[in-house]
Design an enzyme around this catalytic site. Structure first.
Site, PDB file in Angstrom:
ATOM      1  N   CYS A   1      42.612  28.518  28.792  1.00  0.00           N
ATOM      2  CA  CYS A   1      41.490  27.895  28.093  1.00  0.00           C
ATOM      3  C   CYS A   1      40.277  27.983  29.003  1.00  0.00           C
ATOM      4  CB  CYS A   1      41.776  26.428  27.813  1.00  0.00           C
ATOM      5  SG  CYS A   1      43.287  26.159  26.882  1.00  0.00           S
TER       6      CYS A   1
ATOM      7  N   ARG B   1      38.347  33.352  26.933  1.00  0.00           N
ATOM      8  CA  ARG B   1      39.543  32.648  27.405  1.00  0.00           C
ATOM      9  C   ARG B   1      40.318  31.973  26.267  1.00  0.00           C
ATOM     10  NH1 ARG B   1      39.371  32.013  32.986  1.00  0.00           N
ATOM     11  NH2 ARG B   1      40.866  30.319  32.905  1.00  0.00           N
TER      12      ARG B   1
ATOM     13  N   TRP C   1      42.880  27.966  24.097  1.00  0.00           N
ATOM     14  CA  TRP C   1      43.914  28.964  23.783  1.00  0.00           C
ATOM     15  C   TRP C   1      45.206  28.156  23.751  1.00  0.00           C
ATOM     16  CZ3 TRP C   1      44.908  33.778  22.298  1.00  0.00           C
ATOM     17  CH2 TRP C   1      46.156  34.315  22.581  1.00  0.00           C
TER      18      TRP C   1
ATOM     19  N   ASN D   1      42.599  22.983  31.473  1.00  0.00           N
ATOM     20  CA  ASN D   1      43.097  24.355  31.374  1.00  0.00           C
ATOM     21  C   ASN D   1      44.347  24.418  32.231  1.00  0.00           C
ATOM     22  OD1 ASN D   1      43.493  27.149  31.391  1.00  0.00           O
ATOM     23  ND2 ASN D   1      42.080  27.428  33.087  1.00  0.00           N
ATOM     24  N   GLY D   2      45.469  24.842  31.638  1.00  0.00           N
ATOM     25  CA  GLY D   2      46.721  24.919  32.393  1.00  0.00           C
ATOM     26  C   GLY D   2      47.859  24.411  31.531  1.00  0.00           C
TER      27      GLY D   2
ATOM     28  N   GLU E   1      55.371  53.904  26.900  1.00  0.00           N
ATOM     29  CA  GLU E   1      54.196  53.041  26.929  1.00  0.00           C
ATOM     30  C   GLU E   1      53.041  53.701  27.696  1.00  0.00           C
ATOM     31  OE1 GLU E   1      53.067  50.740  25.400  1.00  0.00           O
ATOM     32  OE2 GLU E   1      51.553  49.793  26.649  1.00  0.00           O
TER      33      GLU E   1
ATOM     34  N   LYS F   1      49.259  54.503  26.242  1.00  0.00           N
ATOM     35  CA  LYS F   1      48.016  54.007  26.866  1.00  0.00           C
ATOM     36  C   LYS F   1      47.012  55.143  27.003  1.00  0.00           C
ATOM     37  CE  LYS F   1      48.134  50.792  26.391  1.00  0.00           C
ATOM     38  NZ  LYS F   1      49.024  49.899  25.821  1.00  0.00           N
TER      39      LYS F   1
ATOM     40  N   GLU G   1      45.668  56.477  23.491  1.00  0.00           N
ATOM     41  CA  GLU G   1      44.852  55.593  22.636  1.00  0.00           C
ATOM     42  C   GLU G   1      43.455  55.339  23.197  1.00  0.00           C
ATOM     43  OE1 GLU G   1      46.019  51.490  21.813  1.00  0.00           O
ATOM     44  OE2 GLU G   1      47.078  51.407  23.708  1.00  0.00           O
TER      45      GLU G   1
ATOM     46  N   HIS H   1      65.083  71.432  26.054  1.00  0.00           N
ATOM     47  CA  HIS H   1      65.555  71.656  24.680  1.00  0.00           C
ATOM     48  C   HIS H   1      64.387  71.960  23.739  1.00  0.00           C
ATOM     49  CE1 HIS H   1      69.616  70.616  25.823  1.00  0.00           C
ATOM     50  NE2 HIS H   1      69.124  69.555  26.456  1.00  0.00           N
TER      51      HIS H   1
ATOM     52  N   LYS I   1      42.620  45.634  17.007  1.00  0.00           N
ATOM     53  CA  LYS I   1      43.496  44.833  17.874  1.00  0.00           C
ATOM     54  C   LYS I   1      44.689  44.289  17.100  1.00  0.00           C
ATOM     55  CE  LYS I   1      44.687  42.880  21.706  1.00  0.00           C
ATOM     56  NZ  LYS I   1      45.323  43.783  22.677  1.00  0.00           N
TER      57      LYS I   1
HETATM   58  O1  M6R Z   1      49.958  42.207  18.199  1.00  0.00           O
HETATM   59  P1  M6R Z   1      51.146  43.119  18.300  1.00  0.00           P
HETATM   60  O2  M6R Z   1      51.781  43.071  19.646  1.00  0.00           O
HETATM   61  O3  M6R Z   1      52.133  42.938  17.202  1.00  0.00           O
HETATM   62  O4  M6R Z   1      50.531  44.592  18.139  1.00  0.00           O
HETATM   63  C1  M6R Z   1      51.362  45.700  18.075  1.00  0.00           C
HETATM   64  C2  M6R Z   1      50.584  46.984  18.206  1.00  0.00           C
HETATM   65  O5  M6R Z   1      49.626  47.098  17.193  1.00  0.00           O
HETATM   66  C3  M6R Z   1      49.877  47.092  19.563  1.00  0.00           C
HETATM   67  O6  M6R Z   1      50.773  46.956  20.629  1.00  0.00           O
HETATM   68  C4  M6R Z   1      49.152  48.440  19.697  1.00  0.00           C
HETATM   69  O7  M6R Z   1      50.086  49.468  19.773  1.00  0.00           O
HETATM   70  C5  M6R Z   1      48.229  48.448  20.915  1.00  0.00           C
HETATM   71  N1  M6R Z   1      46.992  49.080  20.575  1.00  0.00           N
HETATM   72  C6  M6R Z   1      48.786  49.191  22.063  1.00  0.00           C
HETATM   73  O8  M6R Z   1      47.934  49.187  23.166  1.00  0.00           O
END
Ligand code: M6R
Length: 613
Positions: free
Chosen positions: A2, A27, A74, A100-101, A487, A491, A494, A510, A608
């Site tokens: 927070c 935050r 938060w 906050n905490g 992963e 990264k 994207e 293969h 997001k």
């Molecule tokens: O909010 P969520 O963790 O459910 O979101 C899942 C994906 O949309 C999310 O992880 C997405 O792949 C990100 N952009 C990855 O960096």
């Protein structure tokens, strides 16, 4: 996570505190609130949602106030509604607290205070603080400032967990009291006025002279004085910092992008996700999960479901859970789960992983699983999200708000939560005390090891520069390294719009090997001793086709002779290596995208929270 601010001085205190609070909206923005002194005592205004909603409640009647504290929330305990918004008062209404905490022992304190007659209004951990202070005050109508400060310090000593608190009270009418332990807090020094805030940028519109409070510090702040002391009341000297940074990057805490800031928050994220879950004897306690031994004995298999990064965390979780509990575990992307007529029933535990708790595919998967009678457990970051409300049980990650579209700190928090879960489910069965101690020790060391990696970020920045002409990347690994490769590749693609694929290293020959030629970059994760020999043979096969090879190896391991570039990371348990391996690889993607001038925090075509199927 927070944000808190406060003000004492001649400006309109409420508006000044809220103006600074807006710099802390990163935050959290579940709710916000302000408490201020008025002719009739302390007044509080609160609102659900963003700070703009709170602002609309503030009129000219607050302009005469000279003392205020404010908070943007938060949620960690209790839904993100108006009742749970801070500040929280005591029964008398003479004390208001922003926090906050996490107060880890709040449940027991609340119970004890209730027995003594205190009445609670919210579901928060914070509310115990104002009541605890009230409880420590002498039974008298004439409480002095000195008595109030003593009671406050005594109360804070009883809290376990973390706190940065701002407190105002009718007993100290022209002052703000602050204290911190494991949560950040600064005091901004003005001429005839002073400020408090969770971080420096929040006070930079008014002052650049700042005291950064240390753990265990308290301060009594009036408009012309700041007295810092410890919880025993002993005076302390603290240096005044002259802030020289540029104000523009203030919301991002001095970082150029939220993504970088969030990567640098990873040590705290891991600490907070572990906090309160490891007992002194190294047993794991997950009070939220509430699985009886009987229920657990009934579970035959586990299915882990998520999207994107959350799914990738699930791939690591699958291996770890299978290793510790020896029952079949499957990981599947949420959009495939629902339409695959999944074989789940009342003998299945379905684990749904999501940062936001609002991803449509993951929610649909959870509902499908529940319809089929499965037990559902959400690993979620956002308190009060749909997933957290609908799943049978919840394990919260404590990453705080993640603003960058590319998920970074949430992934690490998910891996830590899955590790806790795996230990929890196996500690009374197959996991020996020896192995449990090893895992717990390793988990506790992670924050420092991540800090060590972050300290070497300039090496990764240089590497990104050297690789920036490459337009095709393969991320290769075996076992845990393969899961982490997935992963790492996501990264890079994207945020830099570069073609990047992850493969199980043994699969290259293969088919994909046909794509390797000069200019193709291979990132080989070599953190698993059991498979490293084979992994290096696979990298040599790529090297023979003139690909450029970067290896991620454990510090002290021999550098493979096929490596053109090397990233070294500290050693931890094999199952936790993805946590450490991901930190430099997130940084690599970040610096790479920055080299290419990409829109890092808001990559093209993405959002997001994906709330459509
Ligand atoms: O909010 P969520 O963790 O459910 O979101 C899942 C994906 O949309 C999310 O992880 C997405 O792949 C990100 N952009 C990855 O960096």
């Amino acid at each position: 996570m927070c944000g808190i601010t406060g003000y004492v001085g001649d400006r309109p205190a409420v508006k000044t505190a809220i103006k600074n609070l807006k710099r802390l909206e990163y935050r959290g923005y579940d709710s916000s609130g302000v408490a201020y002194s008025s002719a009739t005592g302390i007044e509080v205004r609160k609102s659900q949602g963003k700070i703009a909603n709170l602002e609309s409640l503030i009129g000219a009647e607050t302009d005469l106030s000279t003392v205020a504290i404010s908070h943007t929330r938060w949620a960690t305990h209790g839904r993100p509604n108006e009742v749970n918004a801070h500040p929280h008062k005591d029964c008398s209404g003479k004390i208001a607290v922003v926090h906050n905490g996490i107060v880890e022992n709040y449940a027991i304190l609340r119970q004890q205070l209730k027995i003594k007659g205190h009445e609670f209004i919210s579901d928060t951990d914070t509310e115990v603080i104002s009541h605890l202070i009230e409880d420590k005050l002498p039974a008298s109508d004439q409480i002095t400032a000195k008595e109030f400060l003593l009671a406050t310090r005594q109360a804070l000593k009883e809290l376990s967990g973390s706190f940065a608190v701002g407190i105002i009270s009718d007993y100290i009418p022209n002052a703000v009291f602050v204290a911190r332990k494991d949560s950040p807090l600064v005091i901004g020094l003005g001429e005839g006025e002073n400020f408090i805030a969770s971080d420096i940028p929040a006070v930079m519109a008014f002052t650049r002279r700042v005291i950064v409070m240390e753990d265990g510090d308290c301060a009594y702040i009036e408009r012309n004085s700041v007295d810092v002391f410890n919880l025993d009341g002993e005076r302390l000297d603290r240096n005044v910092l002259d802030v020289t940074w540029d104000d523009i990057s203030a919301e991002k805490g001095g970082f150029d992008h939220f993504m970088l800031k969030e990567i640098f928050e990873e040590p705290r994220t891991v600490r907070d996700t572990l906090r309160g879950h490891i007992l002194e004897n190294n047993r794991v306690e997950l009070p939220e999960v509430k699985f009886t031994t009987e229920q657990w004995n009934h579970i035959r298999r586990i299915t882990i479901v998520g999207c994107g990064t959350a799914f990738h965390a699930g791939l690591v979780g699958k291996r770890l859970l299978e290793q510790l509990i020896r029952r079949p575990v499957e990981a599947i992307v949420a959009s495939e789960f629902r339409y695959s007529d999944p074989i789940v029933d009342d003998e299945t535990l379905v684990i749904l992983i999501s940062q936001s708790g609002e991803t449509a595919d993951t929610l649909a998967a959870m509902r499908e699983a529940r319809k089929k009678g499965a037990h559902t457990l959400g690993i979620v970051n956002v308190v009060g999200s749909t997933l957290s409300r609908e799943a049978d049980a919840i394990l919260y990650t404590q990453a705080g708000p993640e603003i960058g579209v590319a998920s970074t700190k949430a992934y690490l928090a998910q891996l830590v939560a899955l590790s806790l879960l795996a230990i929890y489910l196996s500690q009374d069965h197959l996991l020996t005390e020896f192995d449990r101690n090893k895992m717990i020790t390793a988990l506790k060391q992670l924050p420092e090891q991540i800090e060590e990696i972050l300290g070497g970020c300039s090496h990764i920045e240089d590497l990104a520069r050297r690789l920036s002409s490459h337009s095709c990347f393969f991320f290769l690994g075996r076992s845990y390294d393969y899961a982490a490769s997935m992963e790492a590749a996501l990264k890079l693609k994207e945020i830099s719009y570069i073609h990047a694929e992850a493969y199980a290293a043994g699969e290259m020959k293969h088919g994909p090997l046909a794509l390797v030629e000069p200019g193709v970059s291979i990132i080989g994760l070599c953190t698993q001793p059991a498979t490293n020999e084979k992994m290096i043979s696979n990298l040599k096969e790529v090297k023979a086709r003139e690909g450029t090879i970067t290896t991620v190896i454990r510090k002290g391991d021999e550098v493979p002779d096929c490596a053109d570039e090397v990233i070294e990371i500290p050693i931890t348990e094999d199952a936790l290596m993805p946590v450490l391996a991901m930190v430099p690889l997130q940084l690599l993607s970040y610096y790479f995208a920055r080299e290419r001038g990409c829109s890092i925090d808001q990559p093209r075509n993405l959002a997001k929270s994906v709330t459509v199927e």
